[in-house]
Design an enzyme around this catalytic site. Sequence first.
Site, PDB file in Angstrom:
ATOM      1  N   LYS A 161      -6.826   5.119  -6.317  1.00  0.00           N
ATOM      2  CA  LYS A 161      -7.323   4.033  -5.463  1.00  0.00           C
ATOM      3  C   LYS A 161      -6.433   2.798  -5.615  1.00  0.00           C
ATOM      4  O   LYS A 161      -6.127   2.104  -4.638  1.00  0.00           O
ATOM      5  CB  LYS A 161      -8.780   3.682  -5.787  1.00  0.00           C
ATOM      6  N   GLU A 190      -1.314   0.018   0.732  1.00  0.00           N
ATOM      7  CA  GLU A 190      -1.947  -0.848   1.749  1.00  0.00           C
ATOM      8  C   GLU A 190      -1.201  -2.188   1.846  1.00  0.00           C
ATOM      9  O   GLU A 190      -0.884  -2.656   2.944  1.00  0.00           O
ATOM     10  CB  GLU A 190      -3.415  -1.040   1.344  1.00  0.00           C
ATOM     11  N   SER A 241     -12.774   3.578  -0.493  1.00  0.00           N
ATOM     12  CA  SER A 241     -12.013   2.750   0.434  1.00  0.00           C
ATOM     13  C   SER A 241     -12.603   2.797   1.832  1.00  0.00           C
ATOM     14  O   SER A 241     -13.190   3.786   2.245  1.00  0.00           O
ATOM     15  CB  SER A 241     -10.550   3.209   0.507  1.00  0.00           C
ATOM     16  N   HIS A 297      -3.397   3.459  -3.688  1.00  0.00           N
ATOM     17  CA  HIS A 297      -3.781   3.323  -2.278  1.00  0.00           C
ATOM     18  C   HIS A 297      -3.669   1.857  -1.865  1.00  0.00           C
ATOM     19  O   HIS A 297      -3.104   1.525  -0.819  1.00  0.00           O
ATOM     20  CB  HIS A 297      -5.214   3.833  -2.068  1.00  0.00           C
ATOM     21  N   ASN A 298      -4.195   0.987  -2.685  1.00  0.00           N
ATOM     22  CA  ASN A 298      -4.161  -0.434  -2.349  1.00  0.00           C
ATOM     23  C   ASN A 298      -2.735  -0.985  -2.383  1.00  0.00           C
ATOM     24  O   ASN A 298      -2.380  -1.832  -1.565  1.00  0.00           O
ATOM     25  CB  ASN A 298      -5.072  -1.229  -3.285  1.00  0.00           C
TER      26      ASN A 298
HETATM   27  C1  6PG Z   1     -10.211  -0.685   0.680  1.00  0.00           C
HETATM   28  C2  6PG Z   1      -9.603  -2.029   0.382  1.00  0.00           C
HETATM   29  C3  6PG Z   1     -10.510  -2.810  -0.503  1.00  0.00           C
HETATM   30  C4  6PG Z   1     -10.235  -4.300  -0.490  1.00  0.00           C
HETATM   31  C5  6PG Z   1      -8.980  -4.690  -1.190  1.00  0.00           C
HETATM   32  C6  6PG Z   1      -8.325  -5.917  -0.632  1.00  0.00           C
HETATM   33  O1  6PG Z   1      -9.548   0.292   0.353  1.00  0.00           O
HETATM   34  O2  6PG Z   1     -11.305  -0.632   1.231  1.00  0.00           O
HETATM   35  O3  6PG Z   1      -8.376  -1.852  -0.251  1.00  0.00           O
HETATM   36  O4  6PG Z   1     -10.490  -2.233  -1.761  1.00  0.00           O
HETATM   37  O5  6PG Z   1     -10.276  -4.766   0.787  1.00  0.00           O
HETATM   38  O6  6PG Z   1      -9.364  -4.966  -2.509  1.00  0.00           O
HETATM   39  O7  6PG Z   1      -7.367  -6.286  -1.509  1.00  0.00           O
HETATM   40  P1  6PG Z   1      -6.780  -7.741  -1.629  1.00  0.00           P
HETATM   41  O8  6PG Z   1      -7.930  -8.707  -1.600  1.00  0.00           O
HETATM   42  O9  6PG Z   1      -6.102  -7.712  -2.957  1.00  0.00           O
HETATM   43  O10 6PG Z   1      -5.877  -7.920  -0.467  1.00  0.00           O
END
Ligand code: 6PG
Length: 475
Positions: free
Chosen positions: A182, A189, A128, A185-186
């Site tokens: 991960k 996010e 990430s 985590h997303n």
């Molecule tokens: C990270 C982000 C990365 C990516 C996501 C965006 O941890 O660096 O999460 O993995 O930017 O996939 O997700 P979406 O396109 O689904 O918003």
Amino acid sequence: TQAQIGVTGLAVMGANLARNLARHGHTVAVHNRSQSRTKTLVEEHGHEGSFVACETPEEFVAALERPRRVIVMVKAGAPTDAVIEEFAPLLEPGDMLVDGGNAHFLDTRRREAALRERGIHFVGAGVSGGEEGALLGPSIMPGGSKESYEALGPLLEDIAAKVDGVPCCTHIGPDGAGHFVKMVHNGIEYADMQLIAEAYDLLRQGLGLSPSQLADVFDEWNRGELSSYLIEITAEVLRQVDASTGKPLVDVIADRAEQKGTGRWTVQIALDLGVPVSGIAEAVFARSVSGHADLREAARGLPGPSGVPAGVLDESFVEDVRRALYASKIIAYAQGFDQIRAGSAEYGWEVDPGALATIWRGGCIIRAVFLDRIREAYESETPPVTLLTAPLFVEALGLAQDSWRRVVARAAEFGIPAPGFSTALAYYDSLRAERLPAALIQGQRDFFGAHTYQRTDREGSFHTLWSGDRSEIGG
Ligand code: 6PG
């Protein structure tokens, strides 16, 4: 020269990871399906360190010292399987194949099992931090065997972000554990981003603040307990002015939030595990709602309050929203960590939540001062069942809750959608409740389907003869 590690797949993430490794003094073999990317990388960045440009998979594999360490940075799904098929036959027992993409952890489990049969360590690693993180220090969440981490760990820890000198990389657990965390985590996010967006919207509609004034508010918030990468970039986005129209950029961007799928996976898996991640789910659905032009168009004229009457809200609303945001954020993270603990129990991974919070303090998208509080909670002598009951968060929620309730009430009153704030508060009150109306639901289920219920005062399963004399049977 023999390379210590190789990277195949040189789109931005792969190229940046390779550069990061080279900048740390490692010799890196680089390979890409189309050779032009390999050439460009070495031409433009060759001076940053030691690269071995390889044209074919055979050449690439031959360039690596043994046991070989290969990082695959290609699109999740079929492209990852294709690369594994291409490289696995060229590898030997003991070699390591690292998938640094956003793979689904069930795919990672499948791949790990298949490669283990061939003696190859397959390491699903969450990475990430976006493009910049890959280059300057990401947060890395490697799964796979302990043995593979012994060989890979030092290299990965070397290139990871550091907080207080501690690398943002640790062995998460066997097979799919790295990609699972991960994924969550997303999901977190998504929830965090949704909550920040709601805070922005409430303040904009509620107080009529401009995007640039709101940028100042977020900058201010970034100096306190909300201090985080996402709050920081929010201020940057709000301050941006569109060159062609002179308007704030945020007013020119189409209001349809997209997604590549990791948030959706988090919710799908949470449903299977039976973990209530309502904050994450609401964030995924809010993106979905925003994208439904048809529904929004059809519903636009429905009755509702027309804006916020002048003079009803004052400056104190800013602090209310800040506190509501912090409280809702605690809920979203608590739910995400619940999912990690449930996944870990289901798959026998023994993920250490404190260690995970530690490596999320830096490098990753959700990096925040707050993660250090979560680390403290899990590393305390009596780790909480839910983060909500960690002493620090009990105090924070106590301080925030009046504001939180006012904000959710105001949002409802003025017709400002705040699904993230509302669902977080509902979850909080549900957990606090002495009795939930679930008892009534059990009664209804028993009524129409004889599904039975349990009693508070006696052991056993009971059924009321609803269409008979309404006496109770069972025990
Ligand atoms: C990270 C982000 C990365 C990516 C996501 C965006 O941890 O660096 O999460 O993995 O930017 O996939 O997700 P979406 O396109 O689904 O918003």
